[in-house]
Scaffold this motif. Structure first.
Motif, mmCIF file in Angstrom:
data_model
loop_
_atom_site.group_PDB
_atom_site.id
_atom_site.type_symbol
_atom_site.label_atom_id
_atom_site.label_comp_id
_atom_site.label_asym_id
_atom_site.label_seq_id
_atom_site.Cartn_x
_atom_site.Cartn_y
_atom_site.Cartn_z
ATOM 1 N N ARG A 30 0.819 -1.221 0.000
ATOM 2 C CA ARG A 30 0.000 0.000 0.000
ATOM 3 C C ARG A 30 0.850 1.268 0.000
ATOM 4 O O ARG A 30 0.456 2.283 -0.597
ATOM 5 C CB ARG A 30 -0.961 -0.006 1.179
ATOM 6 C CG ARG A 30 -0.317 -0.052 2.550
ATOM 7 C CD ARG A 30 -1.396 -0.157 3.631
ATOM 8 N NE ARG A 30 -0.859 -0.147 4.983
ATOM 9 C CZ ARG A 30 -0.412 -1.190 5.625
ATOM 10 N NH1 ARG A 30 -0.437 -2.377 5.029
ATOM 11 N NH2 ARG A 30 0.063 -1.100 6.856
ATOM 12 N N ASP A 31 2.002 1.250 0.647
ATOM 13 C CA ASP A 31 2.853 2.445 0.668
ATOM 14 C C ASP A 31 3.557 2.652 -0.669
ATOM 15 O O ASP A 31 3.805 3.786 -1.080
ATOM 16 C CB ASP A 31 3.890 2.327 1.792
ATOM 17 C CG ASP A 31 3.248 2.318 3.170
ATOM 18 O OD1 ASP A 31 2.162 2.912 3.309
ATOM 19 O OD2 ASP A 31 3.825 1.719 4.096
ATOM 20 N N THR B 178 1.025 3.919 -3.707
ATOM 21 C CA THR B 178 0.684 5.342 -3.767
ATOM 22 C C THR B 178 1.684 6.140 -4.601
ATOM 23 O O THR B 178 1.375 7.244 -5.044
ATOM 24 C CB THR B 178 0.640 5.938 -2.350
ATOM 25 O OG1 THR B 178 1.908 5.734 -1.707
ATOM 26 C CG2 THR B 178 -0.442 5.261 -1.523
ATOM 27 N N VAL C 254 -6.914 0.153 -1.279
ATOM 28 C CA VAL C 254 -6.178 0.400 -0.032
ATOM 29 C C VAL C 254 -5.226 1.576 -0.194
ATOM 30 O O VAL C 254 -5.126 2.444 0.688
ATOM 31 C CB VAL C 254 -5.420 -0.867 0.407
ATOM 32 C CG1 VAL C 254 -4.622 -0.599 1.684
ATOM 33 C CG2 VAL C 254 -6.394 -2.017 0.641
ATOM 34 N N SER D 235 -5.447 4.119 -2.209
ATOM 35 C CA SER D 235 -6.157 5.397 -2.366
ATOM 36 C C SER D 235 -6.941 5.791 -1.122
ATOM 37 O O SER D 235 -7.441 6.913 -1.052
ATOM 38 C CB SER D 235 -7.108 5.303 -3.555
ATOM 39 O OG SER D 235 -8.101 4.302 -3.340
ATOM 40 N N GLY D 236 -7.078 4.900 -0.154
ATOM 41 C CA GLY D 236 -7.799 5.223 1.071
ATOM 42 C C GLY D 236 -9.264 4.856 1.053
ATOM 43 O O GLY D 236 -9.968 5.116 2.035
ATOM 44 N N THR E 151 -9.562 0.893 4.516
ATOM 45 C CA THR E 151 -8.496 0.939 5.505
ATOM 46 C C THR E 151 -7.796 -0.419 5.543
ATOM 47 O O THR E 151 -8.366 -1.433 5.113
ATOM 48 C CB THR E 151 -9.058 1.265 6.889
ATOM 49 O OG1 THR E 151 -9.937 0.199 7.309
ATOM 50 C CG2 THR E 151 -9.839 2.581 6.859
#
Length: 315
Positions: A186-187, A190, A200, A202-203, A206
């Motif tokens: 997820r990190d 982005t 996940v 893009s938010g 969660t």
């Protein structure tokens, strides 16, 4: 270069079989549409209405791309004249053209049947499991089907119930693998243009929601695994080690495709044991090895395609 797909559709009538694909270099695609259908002659590049039935639908185009949220696009899709605009990479090196430096806008999204037909609350989970991209499920299921077919007695058809179980299991396990991948990456996602809109990253979801969805997928998969014999249960459960470790291999090795092959072709071993209750190395190991090499080839091709596409976006 802009590709335009036009078709007649109506809420009351079935879509007309008349449709055509028009490919042409044009600077103003909307003017071309107005020539095809004079009723749309009032359409401009400014946000405006397209049809009385959807008078509240606002839309606009930038660099021949759709600008607007999913809700407005859905209304546009259901209007009398459907027009989809797809920008194609040009010498500027991007889907968008040179004006925005080759970067996709945040409110632009390639629509799929998930966005058009599923409830809004379910869409992020469907995208997380890649339900709109079924090729991963097929690639996971084919080695299972091959193994089940090889295990069938001569003169008999394969066990269709077993093939159905493995098909459903492939669907669930592939979705679980995508969920694990997105949670771990997820990190990184982005920071990558191709992946930054994943649920996940893009938010939209969660990490806790992603973990909960993963638990739901694994619970359903367990229900399928319990339908098999004890030998197959142990062998099938051991595949989870590969499923959870594969996403990390892109950080630890230059050969993640090889680990993907070990993971995706586990069904070549499991299918035989589900039928016979034991392994026959002389049959299943050559099948498993061939599947691993096959995966190594197609995933390497895919990796090069993604790399070339990313380079085009950055140039």
């Amino acid at each position: 270069m802009t590709v335009i797909w036009l078709s007649r559709a109506s809420r009351k009538l079935k879509p007309s079989p008349f449709s055509f694909l028009l490919t042409q270099s044009i600077s103003d695609p909307l003017s071309l549409i107005s020539k095809v259908n004079p009723k749309l002659s009032e359409v401009s590049h400014k946000p405006t209405t397209i049809h009385p039935k959807i008078s509240e639908t606002k839309f606009s185009f930038s660099n021949n791309r759709w600008l607007g949220d999913v809700h407005s696009a859905k209304k546009f899709y259901r209007s009398n004249l459907n027009a989809y605009f797809f920008g194609i990479c040009t010498s500027s090196g991007s889907l968008e053209g040179a004006n925005n430096g080759g970067k996709q806008r945040d409110n632009e999204k390639q629509l799929s049947w998930i966005d058009l037909y599923l409830p809004k609350s379910v869409r992020p989970y469907a995208h997380l499991a890649r339900l709109d991209k079924p090729i991963g499920t097929w690639l996971l299921a084919w080695p299972c089907m091959w193994s089940i077919t090889l295990a069938t007695s001569p003169g008999h058809l394969p066990d269709f119930k077993m093939m159905l179980l493995f098909g459903c299991g492939s669907f669930l396990l592939r979705g679980a693998g995508c969920t694990v991948n997105d949670l771990l990456d997820r990190d990184i996602d982005t920071k990558v243009e191709r992946t930054r809109l994943r649920p996940v990253a893009s938010g939209l979801l969660t990490p806790f929601q992603g973990l909960s969805f993963l638990g739901f997928q694994l619970f359903l998969g367990l229900g399928i695994l319990l339908q098999l014999n004890n030998y197959s249960r142990v062998l099938g459960a051991s595949s989870l080690l590969l499923v959870f470790s594969y996403p990390l291999m892109k950080r630890l090795t230059f050969w993640p495709q090889a680990f993907l092959g070990l993971t995706f072709n586990w069904g070549a071993l499991l299918g035989w044991t589900a039928v016979h209750g034991s392994l026959d190395p002389a049959i299943v190991l050559p099948l498993y090895s061939a599947g691993v090499l096959w995966t190594l080839v197609y995933d390497t091709i895919y990796a090069h395609q993604v790399c070339d596409f990313s380079k085009q976006l950055l140039t």
